[in-house]
Design a protein around this motif. Structure first.
Motif, PDB file in Angstrom:
ATOM      1  N   GLY A 237       0.813  -1.218   0.000  1.00  0.00           N
ATOM      2  CA  GLY A 237       0.000   0.000   0.000  1.00  0.00           C
ATOM      3  C   GLY A 237       0.842   1.260   0.000  1.00  0.00           C
ATOM      4  N   LEU A 238       1.845   1.305   0.880  1.00  0.00           N
ATOM      5  CA  LEU A 238       2.721   2.480   0.938  1.00  0.00           C
ATOM      6  C   LEU A 238       3.457   2.681  -0.374  1.00  0.00           C
ATOM      7  CD1 LEU A 238       4.224   2.085   4.529  1.00  0.00           C
ATOM      8  CD2 LEU A 238       2.616   3.828   3.774  1.00  0.00           C
TER       9      LEU A 238
ATOM     10  N   ALA B 193       2.550   1.704  -3.352  1.00  0.00           N
ATOM     11  CA  ALA B 193       1.614   2.151  -4.389  1.00  0.00           C
ATOM     12  C   ALA B 193       1.346   3.653  -4.282  1.00  0.00           C
ATOM     13  CB  ALA B 193       0.313   1.366  -4.286  1.00  0.00           C
ATOM     14  N   PHE B 194       1.144   4.129  -3.069  1.00  0.00           N
ATOM     15  CA  PHE B 194       0.870   5.564  -2.902  1.00  0.00           C
ATOM     16  C   PHE B 194       2.109   6.405  -3.185  1.00  0.00           C
ATOM     17  CE2 PHE B 194      -2.974   4.154  -0.749  1.00  0.00           C
ATOM     18  CZ  PHE B 194      -3.885   5.129  -1.150  1.00  0.00           C
TER      19      PHE B 194
ATOM     20  N   SER C 120       0.733   8.243  -6.199  1.00  0.00           N
ATOM     21  CA  SER C 120      -0.038   9.328  -5.598  1.00  0.00           C
ATOM     22  C   SER C 120       0.857  10.068  -4.606  1.00  0.00           C
ATOM     23  CB  SER C 120      -1.285   8.758  -4.895  1.00  0.00           C
ATOM     24  OG  SER C 120      -2.076   9.794  -4.360  1.00  0.00           O
TER      25      SER C 120
ATOM     26  N   LEU D  26       1.919  10.299  -0.271  1.00  0.00           N
ATOM     27  CA  LEU D  26       1.803   9.643   1.022  1.00  0.00           C
ATOM     28  C   LEU D  26       1.422  10.682   2.068  1.00  0.00           C
ATOM     29  CD1 LEU D  26       2.153   6.897   2.364  1.00  0.00           C
ATOM     30  CD2 LEU D  26       4.501   7.533   2.904  1.00  0.00           C
ATOM     31  N   THR D  27       0.238  10.522   2.647  1.00  0.00           N
ATOM     32  CA  THR D  27      -0.260  11.451   3.666  1.00  0.00           C
ATOM     33  C   THR D  27      -0.562  10.681   4.944  1.00  0.00           C
ATOM     34  OG1 THR D  27      -2.562  11.182   2.974  1.00  0.00           O
ATOM     35  CG2 THR D  27      -1.267  12.912   1.883  1.00  0.00           C
TER      36      THR D  27
ATOM     37  N   VAL E 154      -3.605   8.414   4.615  1.00  0.00           N
ATOM     38  CA  VAL E 154      -3.308   7.157   3.936  1.00  0.00           C
ATOM     39  C   VAL E 154      -2.669   6.165   4.902  1.00  0.00           C
ATOM     40  CG1 VAL E 154      -1.832   6.105   2.187  1.00  0.00           C
ATOM     41  CG2 VAL E 154      -3.133   8.176   1.640  1.00  0.00           C
TER      42      VAL E 154
ATOM     43  N   LEU F  72      -4.114   2.405   5.922  1.00  0.00           N
ATOM     44  CA  LEU F  72      -3.306   1.207   5.664  1.00  0.00           C
ATOM     45  C   LEU F  72      -3.027   0.437   6.950  1.00  0.00           C
ATOM     46  CD1 LEU F  72      -0.734   2.449   2.996  1.00  0.00           C
ATOM     47  CD2 LEU F  72      -2.542   0.758   2.686  1.00  0.00           C
TER      48      LEU F  72
END
Length: 936
Positions: free
Chosen positions: A159-160, A162-163, A167, A169-170, A173, A177
């Motif tokens: 997940g990390l 992918a972001f 995209s 990372l906030t 997010v 996750l």
């Protein structure tokens, strides 16, 4: 010893291997998550995240009452697993509800930070999933434990990543996750325990008894929990989030450091529990060896971490935590050897059920931590907290063992010595690490801290399966330094000193090729009748090259003839993997120095790396990128036909990292040939994958190399005229500036050119060779044709060794072209001076863009024809190439290696380099012996 072997054969190695795998995978995943968060979150957000996690970890640890250790112990002892699981689930669910209630009240009535509330959901889910993990641990179901322990980290990682890639990372997010991954671990735990292992829930009384059983260590739970995270909590209360981020980063890195302890701790506890009878502990025979190994691991690994900390961490975190976290990490790392020994004492005391003693020791330690943190953190921040932790670990160890283990002080002393010498010896990170490891191992062996018999039997079996004589001979011969090659030859002489010369040796026609070369050199020298001192020295050096090549070929033959085939194959495979690993280390050191993950596109430092990155990559031989890349290409072909596809792809990746365009193109050509004629379906698939790797590398990783190749090809057919760049005054960091050493070498070349050639002579050269916009290599062919047109009488035997085209000819110019040479013994033959030397100086006295392999005249074929004539070429075809091409249809990897070497002979003076040719001969002789069923 019998007890130790029995313990090994009862399944310890199998369990250790499985547990090591899950610990290792989780450590890798954990490090990856940790680095992504620290790299892509700003310091404020990262500090707030770590503070919230510290508070929640402290709370959940206390609320668990440390029942997990009681549960594991009782399940391992054979008690009802279903009953214990049920009691533990009831406890964790109740604790989770209590924690949520307290946090909700605090959020609504006392204005607690919202981040603490939102992160609590993921931590609560992990808390109620804890019983499942403890059950499979107690049952020693380490396969299922690996799945349970990894699922959460895998989801977070993916997940990390992918972001980060697609995209941004906030914190939102990260919250999502963490919650989803914790829920997934709970679901998998339910499936594994209730469905796969078939453990039922057994509802009967016993929770009070279980908790009562944990009462002696309840205080211990509070103390351990407080020690683990009280420094983070206090720093968050008194300091800024940025300071929390810096210290927590160092602490998290320190927590990942004692990896072997995490692997072995569960087995040590289980083993100690089995050896307690009536409150008496019987030490196993292997315990002393375990302690010695723990001391080595507990000092050597932290030493390497400290040496690598600043450059590696600054590179990984974009200069956020390297220098700021160095001192805290150093202080924290010094506590690791104490922790190894503390774990041994704690395991024994816990197995003996001496929880009161453990409580007293931990209470004193916790008091030191809390009091020290309260006094030090307000004034010294993270450094003070790290110093307090080190002091507390020393105190705790002293409370467990009044008489200090003398080997502990010895191990610490060796580590300090090794680190000090490494730092004083060099500023290069790879060399520092190598120095530190070498000095540490030497010191540990001399002092008896490490003994040969301590090496695990599994490792000894592997070590005995390698022909170390052949391995070190290859490493020595592939080294760039001539004196190292000579040492390798002397080593082989000693190794085979009692080996008689058999008749088979005289059937090795490739050895006769070297003898013919020496004979032709002598004949040409006598015909020239020039016995000047400089000429004699040059002749002796050239003859020495051929003699060393002859001896190296002979010893390679002896290694292949006498050795066991599979043992030689394992040795060759190890050599290729070592070369590939060396490329990776070299590449990583460049990444660290440049501060860029992809130095091939890094334009800072005046493009010091950029397109030149591959030229600066070396490996175990410390030779240039062409040699390093060609070794890797041999490894690719070797592993492809040996069906070791993972090793093949690893070598392929390192060949691309070495950045030699010509080797890449030659390897691609061999791939095309064997794809059509000599591969299976699986091998064809691997070839396609490798070619895709190459295309992606040229297109995305190093696009300027692809552009460079296109420009070179245009210059070959005169479609593109090379334009020398204009120097840029006050160049920006992203604009190209030649290195000072390159500029100095160009000036030396230009000065020597002007000294050796008059302006009229240079003009005549330019009129004679009008196509200098083309590749210098093509001009060299024109020069050779013109030379033999003018001197046809030299065509049969050539111009003589070192007189036209050879490494020897360039070396004896004393211009440091192919290694150092005394100026007083400079030797330049007129044939060489009026042809290839002028061509070389013409290009290499100009800007760095002209210093390309396409402008160099070196070639094995050109050397043989120009200096040894038609007779030399015939000897090469009949004795050397013919010998290895003999029955090539029955070879496996040998044919593809032969094709690649045949193309490589168009570049460099490989015979005089005494490197690649040695490896080539070994591979072909080995393949001939394996596939022709004969002693070649």
């Amino acid at each position: 010893m019998d007890e130790k072997r029995a313990y090994i054969h009862t399944g310890l190695l199998r369990n250790v291997s499985m547990n090591t795998l899950q610990i290792l995978s989780n450590q890798v995943l954990g490090v990856f998550i940790f680095l992504l968060l620290s790299r892509y979150l700003d310091k404020i957000s990262y500090g707030e995240l770590n503070w919230a996690l510290a508070v929640l970890t402290l709370a959940t640890t206390i609320l668990s009452f440390r029942l997990e250790q009681i549960v594991v112990r009782d399940i391992a002892a054979g008690k009802d697993a279903g009953h214990l699981l049920t009691l533990f689930i009831v406890h964790t669910v109740g604790a989770a509800l209590l924690l949520l209630g307290v946090l909700a009240a605090g959020y609504y009535f006392f204005d607690l930070p919202p981040l603490l509330w939102w992160f609590s959901f993921s931590q609560v889910l992990l808390l109620i999933a804890l019983p499942f993990r403890q059950l499979v641990t107690g049952k020693s179901a380490f396969g299922w434990l690996a799945l349970l322990a990894s699922v959460s980290n895998i989801i977070r990682c993916l997940g990390l990543l992918a972001f980060v890639c697609f995209s941004a990372l906030t914190m939102e997010v990260v919250l999502i996750l963490f919650t989803v991954s914790a829920l997934a671990e709970w679901v998998v735990g339910v499936i594994v325990v209730f469905i796969r292992l078939g453990v039922p829930l057994v509802w009967k009384a016993g929770w009070v008894a279980l908790v009562r059983d944990s009462f002696p260590q309840l205080g211990l739970v509070f103390l351990n929990a407080g020690m683990a995270r009280i420094d983070w909590v206090l720093m968050g209360v008194w300091g800024e989030p940025g300071k929390v981020a810096e210290y927590s980063f160092s602490y998290r890195a320190y927590e990942f450091s004692p990896f072997p302890l995490l692997v072995l701790a569960p087995f040590l506890l289980n083993s100690c529990a089995r050896r307690v009878a009536g409150g008496v502990f019987t030490p196993p025979s292997w315990l002393k060896d375990y302690i010695r190994a723990a001391l080595v691991l507990g000092t050597l690994l932290p030493l390497l971490g400290v040496l690598a900390w600043t450059p590696v961490v600054d590179w990984l975190t974009m200069n956020k935590y390297g220098r700021t976290g160095m001192l805290p990490f150093l202080l924290l790392s010094c506590s690791i050897p104490f922790q190894y020994l503390i774990n041994v004492h704690w395991s024994i005391e816990f197995a003996k059920n001496r929880l009161g003693h453990i409580f007293r020791v931990t209470a004193i330690t916790a008091l030191v931590v809390v009091a020290g943190d309260l006094a030090a953190i307000p004034f010294y921040g993270g450094v003070g907290a790290a110093a307090v932790w080190l002091v507390s670990m020393i105190v705790q160890y002293s409370l467990y063992e009044r008489n200090w283990n003398k080997r502990l002080l010895l191990a610490i002393g060796i580590a300090v010595l090794a680190g000090g010498v490494a730092i004083a010896a060099t500023s290069s990170l790879p060399l520092r690490l190598a120095f530190a490891v070498g000095i540490y191992i030497l010191g540990a062996w001399v002092t008896g801290l490490v003994r040969v018999k301590d090496i695990p039997e599994v490792w000894m079996v592997y070590l005995r399966r390698i022909d170390w004589g052949l391995f070190f001979f290859l490493v020595g011969m592939l080294n760039v330094k001539l004196y190292v090659k000579v040492a390798a030859i002397v080593f082989a002489l000693v190794l085979f000193r009692r080996t008689a010369v058999t008749r088979d040796v005289f059937r090795q026609r490739f050895l006769w090729f070297y003898a013919v070369m020496i004979l032709l050199a002598i004949v040409n020298f006598l015909i020239a009748f020039s016995f000047s001192p400089a000429g004699l020295v040059a002749f002796a050096l050239g003859g020495g090259y051929w003699l060393l090549a002859l001896l190296a070929g002979y010893f390679v033959y002896q290694f292949v003839r006498r050795g066991e085939l599979e043992r030689i194959h394992r040795t060759v495979g190890l050599f290729f993997l070592a070369n590939a690993a060396g490329i990776v280390v070299s590449f990583l050191s460049i990444c660290i120095e440049s501060g860029s993950i992809n130095p091939y596109t890094y334009e800072g430092m005046h493009r010091h790396y950029f397109i030149n990155t591959g030229d600066m990559i070396t490996s175990i031989g410390l030779d240039g990128s062409v040699t390093t890349s060609l070794i890797g290409a041999f490894g690719v072909l070797y592993f492809l036909y040996r069906n070791r596809y993972g090793a093949m792809l690893f070598c392929m990746a390192t060949v691309l990292l070495a950045g030699s365009n010509f080797i890449d193109m030659m390897l691609a050509a061999v791939f095309v040939f064997i794809f059509i004629f000599r591969t299976t379906r699986i091998q064809k698939s691997l070839i396609v994958v490798s070619l895709l790797f190459m295309a992606v590398f040229w297109a995305k990783v190093s696009p300027q190399n692809g552009i460079y190749v296109q420009e070179i090809l245009k210059r070959v057919d005169k479609k593109n005229v090379y334009v020398e760049p204009v120097p840029i005054p006050n160049a920006k960091m992203t604009e190209f500036v030649e290195k000072k050493e390159v500029v100095h070498k160009e000036e030396v070349m230009k000065s020597f050119e002007q000294t050796l050639y008059s302006p009229k002579m240079e003009d005549s050269f330019r009129r004679k060779y009008k196509n200098f916009n083309r590749s210098g290599r093509l001009v060299s062919l024109q020069q050779m044709a013109g030379f033999f047109g003018k001197h046809p009488e030299l065509l049969p035997l050539g111009a003589g060794m070192g007189n036209f085209s050879s490494r020897l000819a360039f070396k004896t110019t004393a211009l440091d072209i192919d290694g150092g040479y005394p100026v007083a013994k400079r030797y330049i033959h007129p044939f060489f001076r009026d042809n290839y030397l002028w061509l070389y100086l013409y290009y290499h006295s100009r800007d760095e863009g002209q210093h390309s392999v396409v402008n160099k005249p070196d070639s094995v074929y050109g050397q043989l024809l120009s200096e040894y004539g038609v007779v030399g070429v015939a000897a090469f075809i009949l004795l050397y190439a013919g010998f290895f091409f003999w029955r090539s249809g029955r070879l496996t990897y040998g044919l593809s290696v032969l094709l690649l070497m045949g193309m490589a002979f168009f570049t460099e003076y490989w015979f005089e380099q005494l490197s690649i040719v040695i490896l080539f001969e070994l591979l072909l002789l080995l393949d001939q012996r394996a596939n022709l069923n004969t002693d070649t």
